[in-house]
Design a protein around this motif. Sequence first.
Motif, PDB file in Angstrom:
ATOM      1  N   ASP A 103       0.841  -1.188   0.000  1.00  0.00           N
ATOM      2  CA  ASP A 103       0.000   0.000   0.000  1.00  0.00           C
ATOM      3  C   ASP A 103       0.878   1.240   0.000  1.00  0.00           C
ATOM      4  O   ASP A 103       1.887   1.292   0.712  1.00  0.00           O
ATOM      5  CB  ASP A 103      -0.919   0.039   1.226  1.00  0.00           C
ATOM      6  CG  ASP A 103      -1.868   1.221   1.164  1.00  0.00           C
ATOM      7  OD1 ASP A 103      -2.842   1.154   0.380  1.00  0.00           O
ATOM      8  OD2 ASP A 103      -1.625   2.225   1.859  1.00  0.00           O
ATOM      9  N   PHE A 104       0.493   2.218  -0.819  1.00  0.00           N
ATOM     10  CA  PHE A 104       1.156   3.515  -0.838  1.00  0.00           C
ATOM     11  C   PHE A 104       0.171   4.573  -0.380  1.00  0.00           C
ATOM     12  O   PHE A 104      -0.997   4.566  -0.774  1.00  0.00           O
ATOM     13  CB  PHE A 104       1.605   3.895  -2.254  1.00  0.00           C
ATOM     14  CG  PHE A 104       2.717   3.055  -2.820  1.00  0.00           C
ATOM     15  CD1 PHE A 104       3.752   2.586  -2.032  1.00  0.00           C
ATOM     16  CD2 PHE A 104       2.733   2.755  -4.176  1.00  0.00           C
ATOM     17  CE1 PHE A 104       4.779   1.829  -2.577  1.00  0.00           C
ATOM     18  CE2 PHE A 104       3.748   2.003  -4.731  1.00  0.00           C
ATOM     19  CZ  PHE A 104       4.781   1.538  -3.930  1.00  0.00           C
ATOM     20  N   GLU A 105       0.640   5.498   0.449  1.00  0.00           N
ATOM     21  CA  GLU A 105      -0.070   6.743   0.717  1.00  0.00           C
ATOM     22  C   GLU A 105       0.622   7.776  -0.159  1.00  0.00           C
ATOM     23  O   GLU A 105       1.852   7.833  -0.206  1.00  0.00           O
ATOM     24  CB  GLU A 105       0.005   7.134   2.193  1.00  0.00           C
ATOM     25  CG  GLU A 105      -0.645   6.138   3.127  1.00  0.00           C
ATOM     26  CD  GLU A 105      -2.127   5.949   2.915  1.00  0.00           C
ATOM     27  OE1 GLU A 105      -2.807   6.927   2.533  1.00  0.00           O
ATOM     28  OE2 GLU A 105      -2.616   4.827   3.106  1.00  0.00           O
ATOM     29  N   THR A 106      -0.160   8.564  -0.885  1.00  0.00           N
ATOM     30  CA  THR A 106       0.399   9.476  -1.876  1.00  0.00           C
ATOM     31  C   THR A 106      -0.168  10.879  -1.714  1.00  0.00           C
ATOM     32  O   THR A 106      -1.161  11.083  -1.011  1.00  0.00           O
ATOM     33  CB  THR A 106       0.086   8.977  -3.307  1.00  0.00           C
ATOM     34  OG1 THR A 106      -1.327   8.995  -3.509  1.00  0.00           O
ATOM     35  CG2 THR A 106       0.617   7.557  -3.519  1.00  0.00           C
ATOM     36  N   THR A 107       0.447  11.833  -2.409  1.00  0.00           N
ATOM     37  CA  THR A 107      -0.037  13.218  -2.357  1.00  0.00           C
ATOM     38  C   THR A 107      -1.180  13.453  -3.325  1.00  0.00           C
ATOM     39  O   THR A 107      -1.743  14.542  -3.359  1.00  0.00           O
ATOM     40  CB  THR A 107       1.105  14.207  -2.664  1.00  0.00           C
ATOM     41  OG1 THR A 107       1.644  13.913  -3.965  1.00  0.00           O
ATOM     42  CG2 THR A 107       2.186  14.133  -1.601  1.00  0.00           C
ATOM     43  N   GLY A 108      -1.538  12.466  -4.121  1.00  0.00           N
ATOM     44  CA  GLY A 108      -2.627  12.561  -5.089  1.00  0.00           C
ATOM     45  C   GLY A 108      -2.688  11.270  -5.881  1.00  0.00           C
ATOM     46  O   GLY A 108      -2.030  10.286  -5.521  1.00  0.00           O
ATOM     47  N   LEU A 109      -3.422  11.264  -6.968  1.00  0.00           N
ATOM     48  CA  LEU A 109      -3.611  10.039  -7.743  1.00  0.00           C
ATOM     49  C   LEU A 109      -2.871  10.016  -9.072  1.00  0.00           C
ATOM     50  O   LEU A 109      -2.935   9.024  -9.794  1.00  0.00           O
ATOM     51  CB  LEU A 109      -5.110   9.810  -7.978  1.00  0.00           C
ATOM     52  CG  LEU A 109      -5.931   9.607  -6.717  1.00  0.00           C
ATOM     53  CD1 LEU A 109      -7.414   9.468  -7.061  1.00  0.00           C
ATOM     54  CD2 LEU A 109      -5.439   8.396  -5.937  1.00  0.00           C
ATOM     55  N   ASP A 110      -2.165  11.096  -9.413  1.00  0.00           N
ATOM     56  CA  ASP A 110      -1.421  11.175 -10.667  1.00  0.00           C
ATOM     57  C   ASP A 110       0.031  10.779 -10.409  1.00  0.00           C
ATOM     58  O   ASP A 110       0.817  11.563  -9.864  1.00  0.00           O
ATOM     59  CB  ASP A 110      -1.499  12.590 -11.231  1.00  0.00           C
ATOM     60  CG  ASP A 110      -0.811  12.743 -12.570  1.00  0.00           C
ATOM     61  OD1 ASP A 110       0.020  11.891 -12.951  1.00  0.00           O
ATOM     62  OD2 ASP A 110      -1.093  13.753 -13.256  1.00  0.00           O
ATOM     63  N   ALA A 111       0.402   9.575 -10.819  1.00  0.00           N
ATOM     64  CA  ALA A 111       1.736   9.036 -10.523  1.00  0.00           C
ATOM     65  C   ALA A 111       2.862   9.839 -11.159  1.00  0.00           C
ATOM     66  O   ALA A 111       3.996   9.791 -10.690  1.00  0.00           O
ATOM     67  CB  ALA A 111       1.822   7.577 -10.968  1.00  0.00           C
ATOM     68  N   GLU A 112       2.571  10.588 -12.215  1.00  0.00           N
ATOM     69  CA  GLU A 112       3.613  11.391 -12.866  1.00  0.00           C
ATOM     70  C   GLU A 112       3.833  12.716 -12.151  1.00  0.00           C
ATOM     71  O   GLU A 112       4.917  13.286 -12.230  1.00  0.00           O
ATOM     72  CB  GLU A 112       3.252  11.630 -14.341  1.00  0.00           C
ATOM     73  CG  GLU A 112       3.162  10.356 -15.161  1.00  0.00           C
ATOM     74  CD  GLU A 112       4.423   9.495 -15.101  1.00  0.00           C
ATOM     75  OE1 GLU A 112       5.550  10.055 -15.112  1.00  0.00           O
ATOM     76  OE2 GLU A 112       4.287   8.264 -15.008  1.00  0.00           O
ATOM     77  N   ARG A 113       2.830  13.203 -11.463  1.00  0.00           N
ATOM     78  CA  ARG A 113       2.925  14.501 -10.807  1.00  0.00           C
ATOM     79  C   ARG A 113       3.012  14.376  -9.284  1.00  0.00           C
ATOM     80  O   ARG A 113       3.688  15.153  -8.613  1.00  0.00           O
ATOM     81  CB  ARG A 113       1.706  15.344 -11.180  1.00  0.00           C
ATOM     82  CG  ARG A 113       1.767  16.768 -10.677  1.00  0.00           C
ATOM     83  CD  ARG A 113       0.485  17.530 -10.944  1.00  0.00           C
ATOM     84  NE  ARG A 113      -0.557  16.994 -10.070  1.00  0.00           N
ATOM     85  CZ  ARG A 113      -1.807  16.757 -10.452  1.00  0.00           C
ATOM     86  NH1 ARG A 113      -2.190  17.002 -11.657  1.00  0.00           N
ATOM     87  NH2 ARG A 113      -2.681  16.263  -9.601  1.00  0.00           N
ATOM     88  N   ASP A 114       2.298  13.414  -8.717  1.00  0.00           N
ATOM     89  CA  ASP A 114       2.234  13.266  -7.263  1.00  0.00           C
ATOM     90  C   ASP A 114       3.323  12.324  -6.767  1.00  0.00           C
ATOM     91  O   ASP A 114       4.043  11.720  -7.559  1.00  0.00           O
ATOM     92  CB  ASP A 114       0.834  12.774  -6.881  1.00  0.00           C
ATOM     93  CG  ASP A 114      -0.239  13.802  -7.236  1.00  0.00           C
ATOM     94  OD1 ASP A 114      -0.045  14.990  -6.924  1.00  0.00           O
ATOM     95  OD2 ASP A 114      -1.250  13.406  -7.834  1.00  0.00           O
ATOM     96  N   HIS A 115       3.404  12.184  -5.444  1.00  0.00           N
ATOM     97  CA  HIS A 115       4.506  11.428  -4.845  1.00  0.00           C
ATOM     98  C   HIS A 115       4.017  10.458  -3.776  1.00  0.00           C
ATOM     99  O   HIS A 115       3.019  10.710  -3.117  1.00  0.00           O
ATOM    100  CB  HIS A 115       5.512  12.395  -4.200  1.00  0.00           C
ATOM    101  CG  HIS A 115       6.070  13.387  -5.140  1.00  0.00           C
ATOM    102  ND1 HIS A 115       7.120  13.108  -5.964  1.00  0.00           N
ATOM    103  CD2 HIS A 115       5.694  14.657  -5.418  1.00  0.00           C
ATOM    104  CE1 HIS A 115       7.393  14.174  -6.709  1.00  0.00           C
ATOM    105  NE2 HIS A 115       6.535  15.123  -6.391  1.00  0.00           N
ATOM    106  N   ILE A 116       4.787   9.408  -3.579  1.00  0.00           N
ATOM    107  CA  ILE A 116       4.582   8.470  -2.471  1.00  0.00           C
ATOM    108  C   ILE A 116       5.120   9.140  -1.217  1.00  0.00           C
ATOM    109  O   ILE A 116       6.245   9.635  -1.216  1.00  0.00           O
ATOM    110  CB  ILE A 116       5.335   7.142  -2.719  1.00  0.00           C
ATOM    111  CG1 ILE A 116       4.818   6.460  -3.980  1.00  0.00           C
ATOM    112  CG2 ILE A 116       5.223   6.229  -1.496  1.00  0.00           C
ATOM    113  CD1 ILE A 116       5.696   5.288  -4.451  1.00  0.00           C
ATOM    114  N   ILE A 117       4.322   9.144  -0.151  1.00  0.00           N
ATOM    115  CA  ILE A 117       4.819   9.691   1.114  1.00  0.00           C
ATOM    116  C   ILE A 117       4.878   8.627   2.212  1.00  0.00           C
ATOM    117  O   ILE A 117       5.447   8.875   3.271  1.00  0.00           O
ATOM    118  CB  ILE A 117       4.019  10.926   1.570  1.00  0.00           C
ATOM    119  CG1 ILE A 117       2.539  10.624   1.671  1.00  0.00           C
ATOM    120  CG2 ILE A 117       4.278  12.098   0.639  1.00  0.00           C
ATOM    121  CD1 ILE A 117       1.718  11.772   2.229  1.00  0.00           C
ATOM    122  N   ALA A 118       4.302   7.465   1.951  1.00  0.00           N
ATOM    123  CA  ALA A 118       4.431   6.328   2.867  1.00  0.00           C
ATOM    124  C   ALA A 118       4.195   5.053   2.069  1.00  0.00           C
ATOM    125  O   ALA A 118       3.371   5.023   1.158  1.00  0.00           O
ATOM    126  CB  ALA A 118       3.442   6.420   4.021  1.00  0.00           C
TER     127      ALA A 118
END
Length: 192
Positions: A10-25
């Motif tokens: 599981d990834f917690e991310t800053t959004g749903l766009d993998a090209e623009r957003d980032h994994i934070i956990a």
Amino acid sequence: MAGLEMIALDFETTGLDAERDHIIAAGWVLIRGDRIVMASAREVRVRNGSADGVGQSAVIHGILDSDLDDADSTESMMEQLLPELAGRAIVAHGASIERSFLAASLRRLGGVPLPNPFIDTLSLERRLVEGAGSRVRELHGDLMLDACRARRGLPDHQRHSAGADAVAAAELLLAQVAELGGARNVKLRELR
């Protein structure tokens, strides 16, 4: 499936766009046959390197910019995760998110997408519910992880924690496999 090893991810991310957003956990746990190996469970916080920080995503997962001050880099997280994924199927609820963020992270680091098969517990749940003659909307309304777990009689879990969500997805998969006839009778191709 009895001899199969899988990693629930599981990834917690800053959004749903993998090209623009980032994994934070990132959280993961090993599934060996019909057992979850809790000693293998990991959760890693990840510095995203963005000037925007975690932004509004903190409202969902509760991870603040200050929580990432001492977090690992994406490269360090991948150095921990990739050996765990080697030769194993990847289990995730709504696996397209983990698949796309994993591929984007590897691309940014100069790698290529992994050949690992993905098992999506959300897709599997849809097939199981519809196969039972019910439309998903008529049966508890949705395919969110909590609703899927509730249909299987699994307890509530700590939401939006990458480690807890990985364990929750692993538990859901084992409950789904039990409904399909158990680990000894189910083949990987039936789960994909």
